[in-house]
Design a protein around this motif. Structure first.
Motif, PDB file in Angstrom:
ATOM      1  N   LEU A 110      51.317  36.057  47.118  1.00 35.94           N
ATOM      2  CA  LEU A 110      50.914  35.494  48.544  1.00 35.94           C
ATOM      3  C   LEU A 110      51.081  33.904  48.291  1.00 35.94           C
ATOM      4  N   GLN A 144      49.277  40.162  43.205  1.00 36.81           N
ATOM      5  CA  GLN A 144      49.711  40.322  44.563  1.00 36.81           C
ATOM      6  C   GLN A 144      49.121  39.034  45.238  1.00 36.81           C
ATOM      7  N   LEU A 145      48.115  38.675  44.894  1.00 37.69           N
ATOM      8  CA  LEU A 145      47.594  37.383  45.697  1.00 37.69           C
ATOM      9  C   LEU A 145      48.418  36.404  45.271  1.00 37.69           C
ATOM     10  N   TYR A 146      48.799  36.184  43.958  1.00 32.80           N
ATOM     11  CA  TYR A 146      49.582  35.045  43.459  1.00 32.80           C
ATOM     12  C   TYR A 146      50.871  35.034  44.055  1.00 32.80           C
ATOM     13  N   TYR A 184      43.445  47.487  37.718  1.00 32.60           N
ATOM     14  CA  TYR A 184      43.900  47.341  39.160  1.00 32.60           C
ATOM     15  C   TYR A 184      43.595  45.881  39.873  1.00 32.60           C
ATOM     16  N   LEU A 185      42.480  45.292  39.252  1.00 29.32           N
ATOM     17  CA  LEU A 185      42.042  43.875  39.706  1.00 29.32           C
ATOM     18  C   LEU A 185      43.318  43.026  39.133  1.00 29.32           C
ATOM     19  N   ILE A 189      39.621  49.992  36.671  1.00 23.92           N
ATOM     20  CA  ILE A 189      39.384  49.018  37.520  1.00 23.92           C
ATOM     21  C   ILE A 189      39.675  47.733  37.198  1.00 23.92           C
ATOM     22  N   ALA A 190      39.692  47.000  35.825  1.00 17.85           N
ATOM     23  CA  ALA A 190      40.207  45.770  35.418  1.00 17.85           C
ATOM     24  C   ALA A 190      41.677  45.875  35.479  1.00 17.85           C
ATOM     25  N   PHE A 206      45.965  43.433  41.674  1.00 22.51           N
ATOM     26  CA  PHE A 206      45.700  42.677  42.637  1.00 22.51           C
ATOM     27  C   PHE A 206      45.751  40.965  42.720  1.00 22.51           C
ATOM     28  N   LEU A 207      45.416  40.598  41.654  1.00 23.85           N
ATOM     29  CA  LEU A 207      45.556  39.071  41.462  1.00 23.85           C
ATOM     30  C   LEU A 207      46.762  38.807  41.300  1.00 23.85           C
TER      31      LEU A 207
END
Lengths: 111, 135
Positions: B54, B50-52, B43-44, B40-41, B47-48
């Motif tokens: 963006l 990915q947002l970076y 994946y997060l 889970i960590a 995800f971070l």
């Protein structure tokens, strides 16, 4: 009785909150952002991330499970034989979660 | 040092062989449950990133998201999803032990509480999906 005050209840609380957030919310995000959109099942739009409410939600979604990881990983590695270094291990794990929280806030603020 | 907490160095800690968790199926499943947090960590963190991307602009984000269709990334997300679902199910079951569901004087069987949580989980997931699609 002389009770010593420790930070332990706070770490347990964050572990628990992170566990709840991860259990209810993480799977659908993996399905959506990791599988459905890349495979073309659903349209991929980044517009939703512009919303402040969504970003506040993402801050909770990302940061709390990091403390959940820190707690579980530190205890499990101790169970798997790292008990002699459990103090530095705990500092490393919880420290990483705190660093992760700061990075999450920074990433979300610069979108 | 306090009176209610013994000196940790005086406590007895049984020495366990390194492979104790491979000796019983339940021990193994316990370790799997604990390691769901690692996936889970992981994946997060993805995800971070990915947002970076963006934050770096639409071009950088599209280029990054384009990679997610590769078999490697699909495999990573599928494995992360399997562990995340295992976390959800074991978390709901464990919660049913920690917080027993009482109906009057009766304590409901654990599976009732677990199934209620699963129902809420599915409803919340459907709601998030709907919010994303309506947005």
């Amino acid at each position: 009785m002389n009770h010593r005050k420790t930070l332990e209840p706070m770490w347990w609380g964050l572990f628990s909150a992170g566990g709840v957030v991860a259990a209810f919310l993480i799977p659908i995000h993996i399905v959506l952002l990791g599988l459905a959109i890349p495979l073309g099942w659903l349209p991929g739009s980044a517009e939703i991330f512009q919303s402040w409410i969504v970003r506040l939600y993402l801050f909770v979604l990302i940061s709390l499970p990091l403390y959940h990881w820190a707690h579980r990983f530190s205890f499990t590695m101790s169970d798997l034989g790292l008990r002699p270094i459990r103090k530095p291990l705990a500092i490393l794990c919880y420290g990483s979660a705190i660093a992760g929280t700061v990075v999450t806030a920074w990433v979300l603020l610069r979108i | 040092m306090t009176r209610n907490r013994p000196d940790p160095s005086l406590l007895f800690h049984p020495r366990m062989p390194g492979n104790w968790w491979l000796r019983k199926r339940t021990y193994f499943l316990f370790i799997v449950r604990e390691f769901t947090s690692v996936f889970i960590a992981a994946y997060l963190i993805v995800f971070l990133v990915q947002l970076y991307q963006l934050g770096n602009g639409p071009g950088a984000y599209q280029a990054f998201m384009g990679q997610f269709a590769s078999p490697g990334w699909i495999g990573f997300h599928a494995v992360a999803l399997a562990f995340a679902i295992y976390h959800s199910l074991t978390w709901f079951y464990t919660t049913s032990i920690v917080i027993p569901l009482r109906i009057g004087a009766m304590v409901a069987p654990r599976y009732v509480f677990t199934l209620l949580n699963v129902a809420v989980w599915l409803a919340v997931s459907a709601a998030i999906l709907a919010i994303y699609l309506i947005w």
